[in-house]
Scaffold this motif. Structure first.
Motif, PDB file in Angstrom:
ATOM      1  N   SER A  71       0.835  -1.204   0.000  1.00 31.49           N
ATOM      2  CA  SER A  71       0.000   0.000   0.000  1.00 31.49           C
ATOM      3  C   SER A  71       0.869   1.253   0.000  1.00 31.49           C
ATOM      4  O   SER A  71       0.537   2.244  -0.661  1.00 31.49           O
ATOM      5  N   ASN A  72       1.995   1.204   0.698  1.00 34.48           N
ATOM      6  CA  ASN A  72       2.886   2.369   0.708  1.00 34.48           C
ATOM      7  C   ASN A  72       3.602   2.542  -0.633  1.00 34.48           C
ATOM      8  O   ASN A  72       3.888   3.663  -1.049  1.00 34.48           O
ATOM      9  N   ILE A  73       3.895   1.415  -1.278  1.00 33.93           N
ATOM     10  CA  ILE A  73       4.498   1.491  -2.610  1.00 33.93           C
ATOM     11  C   ILE A  73       3.539   2.196  -3.571  1.00 33.93           C
ATOM     12  O   ILE A  73       3.929   3.097  -4.323  1.00 33.93           O
ATOM     13  N   ALA A  74       2.275   1.789  -3.525  1.00 32.99           N
ATOM     14  CA  ALA A  74       1.283   2.417  -4.407  1.00 32.99           C
ATOM     15  C   ALA A  74       1.147   3.910  -4.107  1.00 32.99           C
ATOM     16  O   ALA A  74       1.033   4.729  -5.029  1.00 32.99           O
ATOM     17  N   GLU A  75       1.220   4.274  -2.814  1.00 33.06           N
ATOM     18  CA  GLU A  75       1.147   5.704  -2.451  1.00 33.06           C
ATOM     19  C   GLU A  75       2.354   6.466  -2.990  1.00 33.06           C
ATOM     20  O   GLU A  75       2.232   7.594  -3.475  1.00 33.06           O
ATOM     21  N   ALA A  76       3.520   5.832  -2.912  1.00 38.22           N
ATOM     22  CA  ALA A  76       4.736   6.484  -3.400  1.00 38.22           C
ATOM     23  C   ALA A  76       4.647   6.739  -4.900  1.00 38.22           C
ATOM     24  O   ALA A  76       4.973   7.834  -5.380  1.00 38.22           O
ATOM     25  N   ILE A  77       4.176   5.739  -5.632  1.00 41.93           N
ATOM     26  CA  ILE A  77       4.082   5.896  -7.098  1.00 41.93           C
ATOM     27  C   ILE A  77       3.061   6.980  -7.444  1.00 41.93           C
ATOM     28  O   ILE A  77       3.288   7.815  -8.330  1.00 41.93           O
ATOM     29  N   ALA A  78       1.938   6.962  -6.725  1.00 44.68           N
ATOM     30  CA  ALA A  78       0.898   7.965  -6.987  1.00 44.68           C
ATOM     31  C   ALA A  78       1.439   9.371  -6.736  1.00 44.68           C
ATOM     32  O   ALA A  78       1.139  10.310  -7.478  1.00 44.68           O
TER      33      ALA A  78
END
Lengths: 316, 213
Positions: free
Chosen positions: B199-206
């Motif tokens: 979930s944090n990876i997805a937030e970082a990419i976003a």
């Protein structure tokens, strides 16, 4: 991995001749399946002919309204092609349902057609497998067979073909264009390209050693609504338990092909006439003669339910 | 690994196992040889020139060397990681001419002249790539082993969306895909994180997509 020698191909016919010349030679394109199998020493080529340098990476309109797809067009590029997205959406959807972004960037159109089964007993070199070692027996029959074939299998092999793309190609009546070591070209109907296992499951396609796929052609578009519905254990990056490729016309007629159930993309044209009457009569004809194992009997009703979901969506 | 001058002409038609290495082959089948002898070939060596992170390297490699092993073992670029070594985990993800691939599932010799970008080429500790900065900001890792592959993959994902390449979850194949959480999750499915930092990876990419990293 066993040692091998390596050369880069310069033109399709000489690539075919190069593979025919050296016993145990193979073509390599994307390599995503072959290298996986070479690391496990399931594939042990003594010589690799890299077809990557061949200019077979174009997608061209054909005069009859169809499409010619170069053998080396990557899965990513094929799915992203404007005409494929517009006119052959079932193919784009099938491609995008398979593998991962990294793999689709390397995997080619021809290589996808030629990929080997993911049967766990094919992959386990400690187990008998008639596909890996002809005559050794089949550990899958009576073994862990949840993923494996329910129809078209034999007492020698119950492996499935793993490709999503090939299911859509079968639905669209694609043709596979090849060149042989003598430079002769031919086109093979996709229905005749993949074989059922019978007593020779190690012979998977109509291609003898050295015959090279140069392109795949699609007839002109079918119109209708396009679907590729894939049922798997994860939401992404997993092989199909069952998949349904479909093109459904406004009047309820159409075509369907099934993945995950057989040694080849499974299509029974006669069953398609029942499509306007719903999923049950279609499935009855389509899956007639199914011989599931103790582990995978669920696949037959799953075909009907997945088809029901597709037909429901087509009516929406 | 020393500076071998690689004559490009040699790669055009010749069997690349040619030259001195052929002399070491014990059972090279003659042309039109009949059945395969049950004896293994000796390792075949071949020169390969790669452009890695802007530097040109010519290596003399066993044909079996994967791109990942060439990077890690020969060029000592150990940022790219070996996880499964079968294209399933994504820890080895690098960019070839800007496209992400699994470097474990390709041979170095198949990348003659290609431009390879690894995590070391994206940014440095002093000058982080925005995606690296975003992973730090959002705590997009725990043990960090998958992180170089995640970051290379993520950089390519945003370029793929920008280029209009659809994904399995793109609703309309006729319209350009958008940077949604669902799209990012689907597109990152080839990168496994055992620690579960997804979930944090997805937030970082976003964040990077929004230009906020």
């Amino acid at each position: 991995m066993k040692p091998f020698t390596y050369e880069r191909a310069t033109d399709p016919a000489s690539a075919a001749a190069a593979v025919a010349r050296v016993s145990g030679a193979k073509f390599i394109a994307g390599g995503t399946n072959l290298l996986d199998l070479m690391k496990l020493e399931i594939e042990t080529p003594r010589h690799l002919v890299d077809v990557g340098p061949l200019k077979l990476d174009r997608i061209e309109d054909m005069q009859d309204g169809g499409l010619r797809i170069g053998a080396l067009v990557t899965n990513t590029d094929l799915a992203a092609n404007r005409r494929v997205r517009r006119d052959y959406a079932v193919l784009a959807r099938a491609l995008l349902a398979g593998a991962s972004g990294q793999l689709r960037n390397k995997a080619t159109t021809a290589g996808n057609l030629l990929q080997r089964t993911r049967c766990p007993y094919f992959y386990d070199t400690n187990q008998p497998c008639n596909k890996r070692q002809p005559g050794s027996g089949c550990a899958a029959i009576g073994g862990y067979s949840r993923q494996l074939a329910v129809i078209g299998g034999s007492d020698s092999c119950i492996a499935t073909h793993p490709s999503d793309m090939a299911v859509a190609m079968r639905l669209l009546d694609a043709r596979v264009e090849t060149v042989d070591p003598a430079g002769q070209v031919r086109a093979i109907a996709i229905a005749d390209f993949h074989r059922l296992p019978g007593s020779t499951p190690h012979i998977e396609t109509a291609l003898p050693p050295g015959e090279l796929i140069t392109s795949v052609t699609l007839p002109r578009p079918l119109g209708g609504k396009h679907f590729y519905r894939k049922v798997r254990d994860r939401a992404s990056f997993a092989f199909a338990l069952v998949s349904v490729a479909a093109v459904i016309q406004r009047d309820g007629n159409g075509r369907i092909a099934i993945g995950g159930v057989a040694h080849k993309p499974w299509r029974v044209e006669a069953a398609e006439t029942a499509l306007p009457r719903g999923p049950a009569p279609v499935t009855e004809q389509l899956m007639a003669g199914a011989r599931p194992t103790r582990d995978n009997g669920f696949k037959v009703p799953l075909v009907e339910r997945t088809l029901a979901a597709v037909l429901h969506e087509a009516r929406a | 690994m020393s500076s071998i001058s690689c004559d490009m002409e040699m790669s055009r038609r010749s069997i690349l196992a040619g030259g001195a290495a052929v002399a070491t082959l014990t059972t090279m089948p003659a042309p039109a040889a009949a059945p395969v002898a049950p004896v293994d070939l000796a390792p075949a060596m071949t020169p390969v020139t790669l452009d890695v992170n802007g530097h040109r390297h010519t290596l003399m490699l066993d044909t079996r060397t994967t791109l990942l092993d060439a990077l890690r073992e020969h060029l000592k670029l150990t940022g790219s990681k070996k996880g499964c070594d079968h294209g399933q985990c994504g820890a080895c993800t690098v960019l070839i001419d800007g496209r992400r691939i699994n470097s474990c599932l390709t041979l170095a010799v198949m990348h003659q002249g290609d431009k390879v970008t690894t995590i070391e080429g994206l940014g440095t500790p002093d000058k982080l790539h925005p995606m690296q900065a975003a992973f730090i900001k959002h705590d997009g890792y725990q043990c960090g082993y998958c992180t170089p592959g995640q970051i290379c993959s993520a950089v390519a994902v945003l370029q793929e969306i920008e280029a209009g390449i659809p994904s399995h979850v793109t609703a309309d194949l006729g319209a350009g895909p958008e940077v949604t959480n669902l799209e990012l999750r689907e597109r990152m499915s080839g990168n496994i994180c055992r620690c579960g930092a997804y979930s944090n990876i997805a937030e970082a990419i976003a964040d990077v997509a929004r230009g906020q990293a």
